[in-house]
Design a protein around this motif. Structure first.
Motif, PDB file in Angstrom:
ATOM      1  N   HIS A 383       0.845  -1.182   0.000  1.00 34.57           N
ATOM      2  CA  HIS A 383       0.000   0.000   0.000  1.00 34.57           C
ATOM      3  C   HIS A 383       0.886   1.238   0.000  1.00 34.57           C
ATOM      4  O   HIS A 383       2.112   1.138   0.131  1.00 34.57           O
ATOM      5  CB  HIS A 383      -0.923   0.014   1.222  1.00 34.57           C
ATOM      6  N   GLU A 384       0.276   2.403  -0.144  1.00 30.74           N
ATOM      7  CA  GLU A 384       1.021   3.655  -0.065  1.00 30.74           C
ATOM      8  C   GLU A 384       0.414   4.522   1.032  1.00 30.74           C
ATOM      9  O   GLU A 384      -0.795   4.756   1.055  1.00 30.74           O
ATOM     10  CB  GLU A 384       1.003   4.392  -1.409  1.00 30.74           C
ATOM     11  N   TRP A 385       1.286   4.968   1.929  1.00 25.66           N
ATOM     12  CA  TRP A 385       0.875   5.779   3.073  1.00 25.66           C
ATOM     13  C   TRP A 385       1.139   7.241   2.739  1.00 25.66           C
ATOM     14  O   TRP A 385       2.270   7.625   2.460  1.00 25.66           O
ATOM     15  CB  TRP A 385       1.656   5.362   4.314  1.00 25.66           C
ATOM     16  N   LEU A 386       0.083   8.047   2.727  1.00 27.32           N
ATOM     17  CA  LEU A 386       0.191   9.473   2.426  1.00 27.32           C
ATOM     18  C   LEU A 386       0.129  10.219   3.751  1.00 27.32           C
ATOM     19  O   LEU A 386      -0.944  10.407   4.322  1.00 27.32           O
ATOM     20  CB  LEU A 386      -0.934   9.919   1.481  1.00 27.32           C
ATOM     21  N   GLY A 387       1.291  10.620   4.252  1.00 25.95           N
ATOM     22  CA  GLY A 387       1.385  11.140   5.605  1.00 25.95           C
ATOM     23  C   GLY A 387       0.962  12.590   5.729  1.00 25.95           C
ATOM     24  O   GLY A 387       0.751  13.305   4.748  1.00 25.95           O
ATOM     25  N   HIS A 388       0.886  13.018   6.995  1.00 22.80           N
ATOM     26  CA  HIS A 388       0.450  14.366   7.337  1.00 22.80           C
ATOM     27  C   HIS A 388       1.685  15.252   7.419  1.00 22.80           C
ATOM     28  O   HIS A 388       2.370  15.299   8.431  1.00 22.80           O
ATOM     29  CB  HIS A 388      -0.281  14.323   8.673  1.00 22.80           C
ATOM     30  N   THR A 389       1.965  15.964   6.340  1.00 20.24           N
ATOM     31  CA  THR A 389       3.283  16.567   6.176  1.00 20.24           C
ATOM     32  C   THR A 389       3.488  17.876   6.919  1.00 20.24           C
ATOM     33  O   THR A 389       4.566  18.140   7.434  1.00 20.24           O
ATOM     34  CB  THR A 389       3.547  16.804   4.684  1.00 20.24           C
ATOM     35  N   GLY A 390       2.488  18.736   6.971  1.00 21.81           N
ATOM     36  CA  GLY A 390       2.717  20.082   7.485  1.00 21.81           C
ATOM     37  C   GLY A 390       2.180  20.346   8.864  1.00 21.81           C
ATOM     38  O   GLY A 390       2.376  21.434   9.413  1.00 21.81           O
ATOM     39  N   GLY A 391       1.463  19.395   9.442  1.00 18.33           N
ATOM     40  CA  GLY A 391       0.969  19.554  10.797  1.00 18.33           C
ATOM     41  C   GLY A 391      -0.356  20.250  10.943  1.00 18.33           C
ATOM     42  O   GLY A 391      -0.935  20.256  12.027  1.00 18.33           O
ATOM     43  N   ALA A 392      -0.886  20.866   9.875  1.00 23.00           N
ATOM     44  CA  ALA A 392      -2.184  21.547   9.957  1.00 23.00           C
ATOM     45  C   ALA A 392      -3.278  20.512   9.723  1.00 23.00           C
ATOM     46  O   ALA A 392      -3.385  19.951   8.633  1.00 23.00           O
ATOM     47  CB  ALA A 392      -2.267  22.663   8.912  1.00 23.00           C
ATOM     48  N   ILE A 393      -4.084  20.237  10.753  1.00 21.71           N
ATOM     49  CA  ILE A 393      -5.101  19.194  10.612  1.00 21.71           C
ATOM     50  C   ILE A 393      -6.173  19.639   9.627  1.00 21.71           C
ATOM     51  O   ILE A 393      -6.337  20.815   9.329  1.00 21.71           O
ATOM     52  CB  ILE A 393      -5.706  18.791  11.971  1.00 21.71           C
ATOM     53  N   GLY A 394      -6.916  18.646   9.129  1.00 21.76           N
ATOM     54  CA  GLY A 394      -7.880  18.899   8.064  1.00 21.76           C
ATOM     55  C   GLY A 394      -7.327  18.520   6.704  1.00 21.76           C
ATOM     56  O   GLY A 394      -7.902  18.865   5.674  1.00 21.76           O
ATOM     57  N   GLN A 395      -6.237  17.791   6.682  1.00 25.28           N
ATOM     58  CA  GLN A 395      -5.599  17.389   5.432  1.00 25.28           C
ATOM     59  C   GLN A 395      -6.155  16.080   4.886  1.00 25.28           C
ATOM     60  O   GLN A 395      -6.214  15.870   3.671  1.00 25.28           O
ATOM     61  CB  GLN A 395      -4.096  17.237   5.666  1.00 25.28           C
ATOM     62  N   GLY A 396      -6.542  15.167   5.765  1.00 31.15           N
ATOM     63  CA  GLY A 396      -6.784  13.786   5.365  1.00 31.15           C
ATOM     64  C   GLY A 396      -7.851  13.591   4.316  1.00 31.15           C
ATOM     65  O   GLY A 396      -7.621  12.930   3.296  1.00 31.15           O
ATOM     66  N   MET A 397      -9.058  14.132   4.532  1.00 30.64           N
ATOM     67  CA  MET A 397     -10.134  13.928   3.566  1.00 30.64           C
ATOM     68  C   MET A 397      -9.828  14.571   2.216  1.00 30.64           C
ATOM     69  O   MET A 397     -10.025  13.942   1.170  1.00 30.64           O
ATOM     70  CB  MET A 397     -11.457  14.445   4.133  1.00 30.64           C
ATOM     71  N   PRO A 398      -9.351  15.825   2.174  1.00 27.43           N
ATOM     72  CA  PRO A 398      -9.028  16.401   0.870  1.00 27.43           C
ATOM     73  C   PRO A 398      -7.912  15.658   0.138  1.00 27.43           C
ATOM     74  O   PRO A 398      -7.995  15.477  -1.085  1.00 27.43           O
ATOM     75  CB  PRO A 398      -8.610  17.833   1.213  1.00 27.43           C
ATOM     76  N   VAL A 399      -6.856  15.243   0.838  1.00 28.51           N
ATOM     77  CA  VAL A 399      -5.780  14.498   0.183  1.00 28.51           C
ATOM     78  C   VAL A 399      -6.320  13.184  -0.377  1.00 28.51           C
ATOM     79  O   VAL A 399      -5.969  12.784  -1.498  1.00 28.51           O
ATOM     80  CB  VAL A 399      -4.613  14.263   1.159  1.00 28.51           C
ATOM     81  N   ALA A 400      -7.187  12.508   0.371  1.00 22.58           N
ATOM     82  CA  ALA A 400      -7.804  11.283  -0.133  1.00 22.58           C
ATOM     83  C   ALA A 400      -8.624  11.566  -1.381  1.00 22.58           C
ATOM     84  O   ALA A 400      -8.593  10.806  -2.356  1.00 22.58           O
ATOM     85  CB  ALA A 400      -8.684  10.663   0.960  1.00 22.58           C
ATOM     86  N   LEU A 401      -9.352  12.668  -1.370  1.00 21.10           N
ATOM     87  CA  LEU A 401     -10.175  13.063  -2.518  1.00 21.10           C
ATOM     88  C   LEU A 401      -9.293  13.234  -3.764  1.00 21.10           C
ATOM     89  O   LEU A 401      -9.563  12.665  -4.831  1.00 21.10           O
ATOM     90  CB  LEU A 401     -10.901  14.364  -2.174  1.00 21.10           C
ATOM     91  N   GLY A 402      -8.235  14.024  -3.625  1.00 24.79           N
ATOM     92  CA  GLY A 402      -7.364  14.270  -4.766  1.00 24.79           C
ATOM     93  C   GLY A 402      -6.644  13.025  -5.229  1.00 24.79           C
ATOM     94  O   GLY A 402      -6.482  12.793  -6.443  1.00 24.79           O
TER      95      GLY A 402
END
Length: 521
Positions: A383-402
């Motif tokens: 699998h590929e893990w797309l980590g939380h790079t910048g520390g500002a929460i609210g990234q997960g759902m949009p990154v998954a969308l893109g």
């Protein structure tokens, strides 16, 4: 060479030039000043236009798209306030070192003199998170600046760029499309640097290497396994934009998030090599805790930061050292699914490792719940893990969308804390509208749990009623099932391992968006 057309508007020249460069997705939240850009997108079939209900969703989606497509997406934002609304995930994208083109509408050049209510200094607002920034103040420059923005987004290192588009330039005819679209690659470490690192490793007693970037992409694991076999302890950054894992691949240790644990992890190191990243530091300052993690007396040697191809550097260093080809695992076995009375991130991780299909993408915004799942997934399928790079929460759902727009062929899973998820919950609506194959798993503990931990670690004292209230998400509790269903995404809540396993299997058996709310005790 430019393509001339006397009746082409500035908006058409920008959109057409970006499509010629290979831009294939636009995540948009437009306003009045962007209407001519909207119609230009309507006439450009090579670019998929995706409406997002909040600019932070658009910018985070552009980040996720670029991680998987390795080419920038376009965002369409409305004036300075629109850019600021998307700013947190532009920051995260900058820390992920991915290309991103932010197209920001502006008032007409002739209207700027009036200081209208939505007027702002867009250039000043966008500059801190933009590696390149220009305004199209002449229609003749529209196509050329679009190509320049595309090329600048690749760096190195890649990052967000901002192109400001005044409304009157967008609607004015006389523009031309421009050719170009060169894609700069990452830098290659000098041979002398590789040799110096090799000699340093040979002399060191306890060498370690911290890696990020391309060394964590497909193919990098075997090179890192060789370095480990050579006696170099390999450690990844705490957060990474893209990490290929599982399926029996070598899995390097991960630098702990908490400063005390990170200092301890590196305490005995006498040589610290850096590849594709920077010297490790704490996210925050804490009383009586070092802010930098490199041990006193240890030598630090960088093979190159995020602008450098870390896979190439690690491979050449392994070859210089004549590092052994360490044997791969002969076979690997998925762990048993989580079971029993304990329903927590650990058992959830075991179930994900057991059931997730080959090639899945995992977008991490689970905050305190993520680490046990990350650890469990090392034994899961590739699998590929797309980590939380910048520390500002609210990234997960949009990154998954893109990511799902870029890779519709695989299942995408988003891990979201309930607090983090509420920042960009509008993502669910876009997932439903675009019929994206995304499973969102929300960890519902009705609290900003990470802040409760940090409150104790910073020595801020015992929280009273007011402090506890600011760290709680209860009163009222958020009903994630109703919230998700109201935006077109089917959902269910679970509170036991058995319920989660059943819900997970149902979600994986279908295509399209789904949400599971995990009610964590």
């Amino acid at each position: 060479m430019a393509t001339a057309s006397s009746d082409m508007t500035g908006a058409e020249a920008i959109i057409g030039s970006l499509a010629d460069c290979g831009v294939a997705a636009c995540f948009a939240n437009p306003g009045t000043s962007e209407m001519h850009l909207v119609t230009a997108l309507d006439r450009e079939p090579r670019i998929r236009s995706v409406l997002c209900l909040f600019e932070g969703v658009a910018t985070g989606a552009a980040d996720g798209y670029a991680r998987m497509a390795a080419t920038p997406a376009l965002t369409l934002l409305h004036l300075g306030p629109g850019y600021l609304n998307g700013g947190a995930n532009i920051h995260n994208g900058r820390r992920a070192f991915v290309p991103m083109i932010n197209l920001i509408g502006d008032h007409a050049v002739t209207h700027r003199q009036y200081d209208a209510p939505l007027a702002s200094d867009i250039a000043a607002l966008a500059a801190p998170n933009s590696r390149w920034l220009k305004s199209v103040d002449r229609v003749e420059d529209a196509g050329a600046l679009a190509v320049e923005a595309f090329e600048a987004s690749y760096g190195p290192p890649p990052g967000p760029v901002s192109l400001i588009m005044p409304a009157d330039v967008a609607w004015t005819q006389g523009a031309t499309r421009a050719d170009g679209g060169a894609r700069a690659g990452l830098k290659i470490a000098d041979d002398d640097l590789i040799e110096a690192a090799g000699r340093a490793v040979a002399k060191a007693k306890r060498p370690a290497m911290i890696v990020n970037g391309t060394a964590l992409h497909a193919g990098g694991a075997e090179t890192l396994r060789r370095m480990e076999a050579q006696g170099v302890r390999v450690i990844t950054d705490t957060f990474m934009a893209r990490h290929v894992r599982g399926g029996g691949l070598y899995d390097a240790a991960r630098l702990p998030y908490f400063a005390e644990m990170a200092v301890e992890a590196l305490a005995d190191v006498d040589l610290l090599l850096i590849a594709g990243t920077r010297s490790p530091v704490a996210f925050f300052a804490y009383p009586n805790t070092p802010g930098a993690f490199t041990p006193k007396g240890a030598r630090t040697l960088s093979l190159g930061g995020p602008e450098t191809d870390s896979f190439d550097a690690a491979l050449r260093l392994a070859d210089w050292l004549d590092a052994p080809m360490a044997p791969r695992l002969a076979s690997w076995t998925r762990p048993a699914a989580g079971s029993g009375d304990k329903f927590n991130p650990h058992t959830i991780g075991m179930s994900l490792a057991h059931y997730l299909p080959e090639g899945a993408l995992i977008s991490d915004d689970g905050v305190t719940s993520s680490l046990p799942i990350y650890q469990a997934m090392a034994a899961g399928a590739r699998h590929e893990w797309l980590g939380h790079t910048g520390g500002a929460i609210g990234q997960g759902m949009p990154v998954a969308l893109g990511a799902a727009v870029a890779r519709p062929d695989v299942k995408t899973v988003c891990l979201a804390g309930d607090g983090a998820g509420m920042y960009t919950v509008q993502s669910l609506w876009t997932m439903a509208r675009e019929k994206l194959d995304v499973l969102t798993i929300v960890f519902v503990n009705n609290a900003y749990r990470i802040l409760k931990i940090e409150l104790a670690r910073t020595g801020a004292g015992n929280p009273g009623p007011a402090a506890n209230n600011m760290l709680s998400l209860g009163n009222p509790d958020i009903d994630w099932v109703k919230l998700s269903e109201s935006m077109g995404v089917g959902a269910e809540a679970v509170s036991t391992c058995a319920q989660f396993n059943d819900a997970l299997q149902r979600a994986l058996a279908m295509r399209g968006p789904r949400l599971i709310a995990c009610l964590i005790p």
